[in-house]
Structures are given as structure tokens and as C-alpha cells.
Scaffold this motif. Structure first.
Motif, short mmCIF file in Angstrom:
data_model
loop_
_atom_site.label_atom_id
_atom_site.label_comp_id
_atom_site.label_asym_id
_atom_site.label_seq_id
_atom_site.Cartn_x
_atom_site.Cartn_y
_atom_site.Cartn_z
N ALA A 1 70.98 -71.13 112.26
CA ALA A 1 71.33 -71.22 111.16
C ALA A 1 72.05 -70.15 110.49
N LEU A 2 71.80 -69.15 110.59
CA LEU A 2 72.27 -67.40 109.65
C LEU A 2 73.06 -66.86 110.28
N ILE A 3 73.28 -67.45 111.85
CA ILE A 3 74.40 -67.36 112.95
C ILE A 3 76.18 -68.19 112.11
N ARG A 4 75.46 -69.69 111.95
CA ARG A 4 76.20 -70.70 111.39
C ARG A 4 76.73 -69.59 110.26
N LEU A 5 75.99 -69.44 109.19
CA LEU A 5 76.27 -68.69 108.00
C LEU A 5 77.25 -67.44 108.04
N GLU A 6 76.99 -66.38 108.86
CA GLU A 6 77.65 -65.46 108.85
C GLU A 6 78.91 -65.28 110.22
N TYR A 7 78.39 -65.83 110.88
CA TYR A 7 79.73 -65.52 112.17
C TYR A 7 79.94 -66.84 112.17
N SER A 8 80.83 -67.92 110.74
CA SER A 8 81.07 -69.37 111.00
C SER A 8 82.53 -68.59 111.78
N SER A 9 83.87 -68.17 111.79
CA SER A 9 84.59 -68.01 111.71
C SER A 9 85.52 -67.02 113.31
N SER A 10 84.16 -65.70 113.30
CA SER A 10 84.35 -64.37 114.62
C SER A 10 82.72 -64.01 114.71
N GLY A 11 83.25 -63.20 115.29
CA GLY A 11 81.66 -62.47 115.74
C GLY A 11 81.77 -61.14 116.39
N PRO A 12 81.02 -60.29 116.60
CA PRO A 12 81.40 -59.12 117.17
C PRO A 12 80.95 -59.04 118.30
N ASP A 13 81.24 -58.36 119.20
CA ASP A 13 81.56 -58.22 120.79
C ASP A 13 80.10 -57.24 120.93
N LEU A 14 79.67 -58.26 121.40
CA LEU A 14 78.15 -57.16 121.96
C LEU A 14 77.53 -56.55 123.27
N SER A 15 79.17 -57.30 124.01
CA SER A 15 79.13 -56.20 125.34
C SER A 15 79.05 -54.97 125.36
N ARG B 1 71.85 -55.81 114.35
CA ARG B 1 71.92 -54.33 115.11
C ARG B 1 73.08 -53.25 115.67
N PHE B 2 73.91 -54.18 115.92
CA PHE B 2 75.95 -54.00 116.14
C PHE B 2 75.87 -53.93 114.04
N ALA B 3 76.28 -54.30 113.74
CA ALA B 3 75.98 -54.69 113.01
C ALA B 3 75.72 -52.98 111.72
N ALA B 4 74.99 -52.85 111.76
CA ALA B 4 73.67 -51.06 111.60
C ALA B 4 74.32 -50.91 111.90
N GLU B 5 74.35 -50.25 113.30
CA GLU B 5 75.61 -49.00 114.06
C GLU B 5 77.00 -49.19 113.54
#
Length: 251
Positions: free
Chosen positions: A112-126, A238-242
């Protein structure tokens, strides 16, 4: 014999996990028996609807819960289970039937949080390293040292379940870093939908890529979906915090 430290044990288990995964050449995600699958799907859809409602009403609490153990959830957030978010009898799934075994609540909240916060795009976690999560409590060396052989045998089922959760989470963590956009897209699909199956098909090469040569791993879509989405949310946080730290350092 000297027992390893918790960090040392974590590294040993991590190497053991990698050793086990190195035996796996292919993966196969398949549904269960039709009757059982239908019942499980209904339960998961009800749990998902509940989590969506909770995140809409109490997003900050939901974010905290995703990072807590089940025991901490039970003791620190008893009011998270808002009765207004429970499914009605008219839905065909009675309130008393809604259960969150194991990590189900955490996983549904992460979805649910992913749908709320990253509905249109998300970070590259690679670029992120694997998530450094605490091992299941049953593997703590101080507990193992105190347990008799009989006690360990009696606790085998629970220990096995915890280890399975750990393995599935680490698989989800790996796939999220290999194809973060694919896992994000999975969170946006409905449970047991054609879209979900299509995304799983897209992720199959990445799932296989997180293993090596040897055997075949079998699991249901729901076995993979929950841990993968929770792992994705942990990595994205973690990506957002960094990223925030890097911005602060640059200013």
C-alpha cells in the motif's frame, strides 16, 4: 567451542544462503490447487483492502510498522488495527476471518505504501547493496546455546518458517535491485490479476538471475509478491534517506 558473534553468525548464514542459492538453476512460480488458491486469494484481497485503508488513514504509523518485528507490532501499535478498515460482512469475507499470519501485515502495508509513494515512478535501486536485516530470533547464538536437542526439534517448524521467510525476503531484495521498476509495477497490480501474472513473467529472468546452477525453486506468486514488495519498500526508503544525506552534505 566458541560461539560466533551475532554479526559473525549473520555473515555465516548469509554465505550459507548464497551457497544454497548457488544450487538453483531455474525458478518456477505456479499457483496452488484451484480451491485452496481461491480461498487464499480472497483472504489476501481482504488483507490488501485493509492495508490500503490503514495507509490512507495512518500513513506514518504504517511506515513504522513495515520496519518492525511482528512482536513489536503487537505490543506497540495495537490501535493500528482500525475496525473501520475491516471488511464488511457484505463482502463475503467475515471480519472474524481476517488474519495476518507471519509477515502478511507488514507485506500488505508495504504494498500500500508503494502505491501511495511511488505510483508514478520509483528510484533505481541497482546501486544499493543487499539489505542488512536482522536474522530470525531463533538463530541468535545465545538462544541456540540454551536450547536442548529436544527443544530445537520441537521448534523446528517455527525455525524452518523463519528461515523460509528470510530466504524469500533476500530473493525479493535481490530482484528489487536487479529490476526495481518491475517490482514497483508488481505493487500496482491487483492480486491474482492478469496484470500480476504478466509482471511475474517479466521478472522471471531476474528471479532466476538471483540464483545459479543446480536445482529448481518452486513457489506461488503470493509467496514471492509479499516479501519482494516489503524488500522493495525497505530499499526505496534507504535510497531516499541516503539521497537526503547527500543533498545535505552538498549544501
Amino acid at each position: 567451542m566458541k560461539l560466533p558473534t551475532r554479526l559473525g553468525l549473520m555473515r555465516q548464514i548469509g554465505r550459507a544462503v548464497l551457497a544454497c542459492t548457488a544450487l538453483v538453476a531455474t525458478t518456477h512460480i505456479a499457483p496452488g490447487a484451484s480451491g485452496k488458491e481461491s480461498s487464499q486469494t480472497d483472504a489476501l484481497r481482504s488483507a490488501k483492502a485493509f492495508a490500503d485503508c490503514i495507509v490512507k488513514k495512518r500513513p506514518e504509523q504504517a511506515r513504522e510498522v513495515v520496519f518492525l518485528s511482528r512482536r513489536d507490532v503487537d505490543t506497540r501499535f495495537p490501535k493500528l488495527l482500525d475496525k473501520e478498515c475491516l471488511p464488511h460482512k457484505s463482502s463475503g469475507y467475515f471480519i472474524s476471518q481476517l488474519r495476518f499470519p507471519g509477515e502478511t501485515l507488514h507485506q500488505m502495508l508495504a504494498n500500500a505504501l508503494i502505491r501511495l509513494e511511488y505510483s508514478s515512478s520509483g528510484p533505481d535501486l541497482s546501486t544499493l547493496s543487499p539489505t542488512d536485516i536482522p536474522l530470525p530470533q531463533a538463530t541468535a547464538p545465545e538462544l541456540l546455546a540454551k536450547m536442548s536437542a529436544k527443544e530445537r526439534e520441537a521448534d523446528a517448524a517455527r525455525f524452518s518458517a523463519l528461515q523460509n521467510w528470510y530466504m524469500l525476503y533476500m530473493l525479493g531484495d535481490c530482484v528489487s535491485r536487479r529490476d526495481s521498476e518491475g517490482v514497483r509495477a508488481l505493487a500496482l497490480t491487483d492480486i491474482a490479476s492478469a496484470e500480476e501474472k504478466a509482471i511475474i513473467g517479466r521478472l522471471q529472468p531476474q528471479i532466476a538471475g538471483c540464483w545459479s546452477a543446480g536445482q529448481t525453486l518452486r513457489m506461488s506468486i503470493s509467496d514471492f509478491r509479499g516479501p519482494a514488495l516489503r524488500a522493495y519498500y525497505h530499499l526505496a526508503s534507504r535510497f531516499a534517506a541516503e539521497s537526503d544525506k547527500s543533498k545535505e552534505a552538498a549544501e
